[in-house]
Design a protein around this motif. Structure first.
Motif, PDB file in Angstrom:
ATOM      1  N   SER A  14      -4.378 -58.452  66.789  1.00  0.00           N
ATOM      2  CA  SER A  14      -4.341 -59.605  67.672  1.00  0.00           C
ATOM      3  C   SER A  14      -3.171 -59.435  68.617  1.00  0.00           C
ATOM      4  O   SER A  14      -2.094 -58.980  68.211  1.00  0.00           O
ATOM      5  N   LEU A  15      -3.394 -59.778  69.866  1.00  0.00           N
ATOM      6  CA  LEU A  15      -2.398 -59.660  70.929  1.00  0.00           C
ATOM      7  C   LEU A  15      -1.970 -61.072  71.305  1.00  0.00           C
ATOM      8  O   LEU A  15      -2.827 -61.944  71.520  1.00  0.00           O
ATOM      9  N   TYR A  16      -0.661 -61.297  71.387  1.00  0.00           N
ATOM     10  CA  TYR A  16      -0.145 -62.640  71.667  1.00  0.00           C
ATOM     11  C   TYR A  16       0.810 -62.597  72.858  1.00  0.00           C
ATOM     12  O   TYR A  16       2.012 -62.428  72.689  1.00  0.00           O
ATOM     13  N   PRO A  17       0.312 -62.760  74.077  1.00  0.00           N
ATOM     14  CA  PRO A  17       1.208 -62.856  75.241  1.00  0.00           C
ATOM     15  C   PRO A  17       1.893 -64.225  75.253  1.00  0.00           C
ATOM     16  O   PRO A  17       1.240 -65.250  75.064  1.00  0.00           O
ATOM     17  N   MET A  18       3.193 -64.236  75.453  1.00  0.00           N
ATOM     18  CA  MET A  18       3.943 -65.491  75.528  1.00  0.00           C
ATOM     19  C   MET A  18       3.896 -65.985  76.971  1.00  0.00           C
ATOM     20  O   MET A  18       4.875 -65.916  77.708  1.00  0.00           O
ATOM     21  N   ALA A  19       2.712 -66.439  77.371  1.00  0.00           N
ATOM     22  CA  ALA A  19       2.509 -66.843  78.757  1.00  0.00           C
ATOM     23  C   ALA A  19       1.349 -67.822  78.855  1.00  0.00           C
ATOM     24  O   ALA A  19       0.428 -67.783  78.037  1.00  0.00           O
ATOM     25  N   ASP A  20       1.409 -68.687  79.871  1.00  0.00           N
ATOM     26  CA  ASP A  20       0.319 -69.644  80.087  1.00  0.00           C
ATOM     27  C   ASP A  20      -1.000 -68.927  80.394  1.00  0.00           C
ATOM     28  O   ASP A  20      -2.074 -69.405  80.031  1.00  0.00           O
ATOM     29  N   ASP A  21      -0.908 -67.786  81.079  1.00  0.00           N
ATOM     30  CA  ASP A  21      -2.113 -67.039  81.449  1.00  0.00           C
ATOM     31  C   ASP A  21      -2.450 -65.962  80.412  1.00  0.00           C
ATOM     32  O   ASP A  21      -2.866 -64.864  80.747  1.00  0.00           O
ATOM     33  N   PHE A  22      -2.289 -66.300  79.127  1.00  0.00           N
ATOM     34  CA  PHE A  22      -2.470 -65.332  78.048  1.00  0.00           C
ATOM     35  C   PHE A  22      -3.867 -64.719  78.029  1.00  0.00           C
ATOM     36  O   PHE A  22      -4.029 -63.554  77.703  1.00  0.00           O
ATOM     37  N   VAL A  23      -4.887 -65.499  78.418  1.00  0.00           N
ATOM     38  CA  VAL A  23      -6.255 -64.974  78.406  1.00  0.00           C
ATOM     39  C   VAL A  23      -6.387 -63.816  79.384  1.00  0.00           C
ATOM     40  O   VAL A  23      -6.951 -62.766  79.049  1.00  0.00           O
ATOM     41  N   SER A  24      -5.839 -63.960  80.584  1.00  0.00           N
ATOM     42  CA  SER A  24      -5.949 -62.889  81.581  1.00  0.00           C
ATOM     43  C   SER A  24      -5.137 -61.663  81.171  1.00  0.00           C
ATOM     44  O   SER A  24      -5.523 -60.532  81.472  1.00  0.00           O
ATOM     45  N   VAL A  25      -4.031 -61.866  80.467  1.00  0.00           N
ATOM     46  CA  VAL A  25      -3.227 -60.727  79.997  1.00  0.00           C
ATOM     47  C   VAL A  25      -4.018 -59.941  78.950  1.00  0.00           C
ATOM     48  O   VAL A  25      -4.102 -58.706  79.009  1.00  0.00           O
ATOM     49  N   ILE A  26      -4.624 -60.648  78.000  1.00  0.00           N
ATOM     50  CA  ILE A  26      -5.394 -59.988  76.942  1.00  0.00           C
ATOM     51  C   ILE A  26      -6.623 -59.287  77.528  1.00  0.00           C
ATOM     52  O   ILE A  26      -6.854 -58.099  77.290  1.00  0.00           O
ATOM     53  N   LYS A  27      -7.407 -60.027  78.307  1.00  0.00           N
ATOM     54  CA  LYS A  27      -8.617 -59.440  78.884  1.00  0.00           C
ATOM     55  C   LYS A  27      -8.280 -58.298  79.833  1.00  0.00           C
ATOM     56  O   LYS A  27      -8.982 -57.286  79.860  1.00  0.00           O
ATOM     57  N   GLY A  28      -7.212 -58.455  80.601  1.00  0.00           N
ATOM     58  CA  GLY A  28      -6.802 -57.398  81.522  1.00  0.00           C
ATOM     59  C   GLY A  28      -6.426 -56.118  80.797  1.00  0.00           C
ATOM     60  O   GLY A  28      -6.806 -55.020  81.213  1.00  0.00           O
ATOM     61  N   ALA A  29      -5.688 -56.257  79.686  1.00  0.00           N
ATOM     62  CA  ALA A  29      -5.287 -55.081  78.901  1.00  0.00           C
ATOM     63  C   ALA A  29      -6.511 -54.373  78.326  1.00  0.00           C
ATOM     64  O   ALA A  29      -6.591 -53.140  78.335  1.00  0.00           O
ATOM     65  N   LEU A  30      -7.476 -55.153  77.838  1.00  0.00           N
ATOM     66  CA  LEU A  30      -8.697 -54.562  77.285  1.00  0.00           C
ATOM     67  C   LEU A  30      -9.524 -53.875  78.374  1.00  0.00           C
ATOM     68  O   LEU A  30     -10.049 -52.778  78.175  1.00  0.00           O
ATOM     69  N   GLU A  31      -9.621 -54.518  79.552  1.00  0.00           N
ATOM     70  CA  GLU A  31     -10.432 -53.959  80.639  1.00  0.00           C
ATOM     71  C   GLU A  31      -9.804 -52.707  81.257  1.00  0.00           C
ATOM     72  O   GLU A  31     -10.521 -51.796  81.695  1.00  0.00           O
ATOM     73  N   LYS A  32      -8.472 -52.634  81.294  1.00  0.00           N
ATOM     74  CA  LYS A  32      -7.788 -51.490  81.907  1.00  0.00           C
ATOM     75  C   LYS A  32      -7.718 -50.282  80.982  1.00  0.00           C
ATOM     76  O   LYS A  32      -7.369 -49.185  81.413  1.00  0.00           O
ATOM     77  N   THR A  33      -8.038 -50.483  79.719  1.00  0.00           N
ATOM     78  CA  THR A  33      -7.989 -49.389  78.742  1.00  0.00           C
ATOM     79  C   THR A  33      -9.353 -48.738  78.635  1.00  0.00           C
ATOM     80  O   THR A  33     -10.364 -49.413  78.523  1.00  0.00           O
ATOM     81  N   ASP A  34      -9.366 -47.417  78.676  1.00  0.00           N
ATOM     82  CA  ASP A  34     -10.604 -46.661  78.482  1.00  0.00           C
ATOM     83  C   ASP A  34     -10.917 -46.649  76.989  1.00  0.00           C
ATOM     84  O   ASP A  34     -10.232 -45.996  76.199  1.00  0.00           O
ATOM     85  N   THR A  35     -11.943 -47.399  76.620  1.00  0.00           N
ATOM     86  CA  THR A  35     -12.325 -47.513  75.203  1.00  0.00           C
ATOM     87  C   THR A  35     -13.612 -46.739  74.897  1.00  0.00           C
ATOM     88  O   THR A  35     -14.249 -46.976  73.874  1.00  0.00           O
ATOM     89  N   SER A  36     -13.966 -45.809  75.769  1.00  0.00           N
ATOM     90  CA  SER A  36     -15.239 -45.094  75.621  1.00  0.00           C
ATOM     91  C   SER A  36     -15.291 -44.199  74.379  1.00  0.00           C
ATOM     92  O   SER A  36     -16.377 -43.825  73.946  1.00  0.00           O
ATOM     93  N   ASN A  37     -14.138 -43.878  73.785  1.00  0.00           N
ATOM     94  CA  ASN A  37     -14.117 -43.010  72.605  1.00  0.00           C
ATOM     95  C   ASN A  37     -14.071 -43.758  71.284  1.00  0.00           C
ATOM     96  O   ASN A  37     -13.959 -43.138  70.222  1.00  0.00           O
ATOM     97  N   VAL A  38     -14.109 -45.105  71.346  1.00  0.00           N
ATOM     98  CA  VAL A  38     -14.055 -45.894  70.118  1.00  0.00           C
ATOM     99  C   VAL A  38     -15.130 -46.966  70.126  1.00  0.00           C
ATOM    100  O   VAL A  38     -15.599 -47.400  71.176  1.00  0.00           O
ATOM    101  N   TRP A  39     -15.498 -47.394  68.914  1.00  0.00           N
ATOM    102  CA  TRP A  39     -16.339 -48.569  68.748  1.00  0.00           C
ATOM    103  C   TRP A  39     -15.401 -49.763  68.800  1.00  0.00           C
ATOM    104  O   TRP A  39     -14.316 -49.744  68.189  1.00  0.00           O
ATOM    105  N   MET A  40     -15.745 -50.817  69.542  1.00  0.00           N
ATOM    106  CA  MET A  40     -14.845 -51.954  69.687  1.00  0.00           C
ATOM    107  C   MET A  40     -15.624 -53.263  69.626  1.00  0.00           C
ATOM    108  O   MET A  40     -16.729 -53.363  70.153  1.00  0.00           O
ATOM    109  N   HIS A  41     -15.013 -54.239  68.969  1.00  0.00           N
ATOM    110  CA  HIS A  41     -15.583 -55.578  68.933  1.00  0.00           C
ATOM    111  C   HIS A  41     -14.443 -56.587  68.983  1.00  0.00           C
ATOM    112  O   HIS A  41     -13.459 -56.472  68.246  1.00  0.00           O
TER     113      HIS A  41
END
Length: 193
Positions: A14-41
């Motif tokens: 679990s990722l916990y950004p200490m920020a009001d815009d925590f959703v965009s920080v979490i989603k942004g980190a997931l979207e910017k990472t190439d996850t093509s080599n792993v199964w992810m949920h």
């Protein structure tokens, strides 16, 4: 089904950004990472990534680094696991090559803690002490504490230590291993590198 050392490694975090815009920080980190080599949920509590060890650690580091690059104070808490009986979902990703997908070399200070749990291994304390001593030799050891050991430094050195510790703590005889990791990044209390 009896087999050799299971090649499937998982990381639930679990990722916990200490920020009001925590959703965009979490989603942004997931979207910017190439996850093509792993199964992810991802669900409403955590994200799990599974596949070859090299790719699981690569993706975990990349997600933490992308979140950190926002400049926000980030906390990450997760569990690496391997050798869990019946662990097969996502095994299609074991056919991936060893070439890592995320290669961002940005320097980032991380303060973290880890605990190793070599399951069913009567010599578990020797394994833990060995890895703590290796952390001291590599200059990433921070401090001893109850129920964990402090590890800090550049994110690339910290994750390299964690991946090696994870490899070192497993054996053919004792295949099931759990390692917990907690990280703090961009905290106002950090002195940095």
């Amino acid at each position: 089904m009896e087999c050799g050392l299971s090649p499937i490694v998982g990381f639930r975090f679990s990722l916990y950004p200490m920020a009001d815009d925590f959703v965009s920080v979490i989603k942004g980190a997931l979207e910017k990472t190439d996850t093509s080599n792993v199964w992810m949920h991802t669900d409403d509590v955590s994200t799990v990534i599974r596949g070859k060890q090299i790719h699981v650690f690569n993706v975990a580091k990349a997600i933490a680094l992308h979140a950190a690059k926002t400049g926000k104070h980030i906390a990450l808490s997760g569990t690496f696991s391997a050798g869990c009986p019946g662990d097969t979902a996502g095994d299609v990703y074991l056919n991936r090559s060893e070439e890592i997908a995320n290669t961002d070399a940005t320097t980032q200070y991380v303060s973290s803690q880890f605990a190793l749990y070599p399951m069913n291994n009567p010599e578990y304390m020797e394994i833990i002490y060995r890895e703590v001593n290796r952390a001291k030799e590599q200059g990433v050891f921070n401090e001893s504490m109850h129920y964990a050991s402090g590890i800090h430094g550049d994110i690339h050195e910290v994750f390299a230590f964690y991946e090696k510790a994870f490899s070192n703590a497993r054996s053919e005889e004792h295949k099931h291993l759990v390692m917990t990791v907690s990280m703090s990044i961009n905290s106002p209390t950090h002195g940095g590198l």
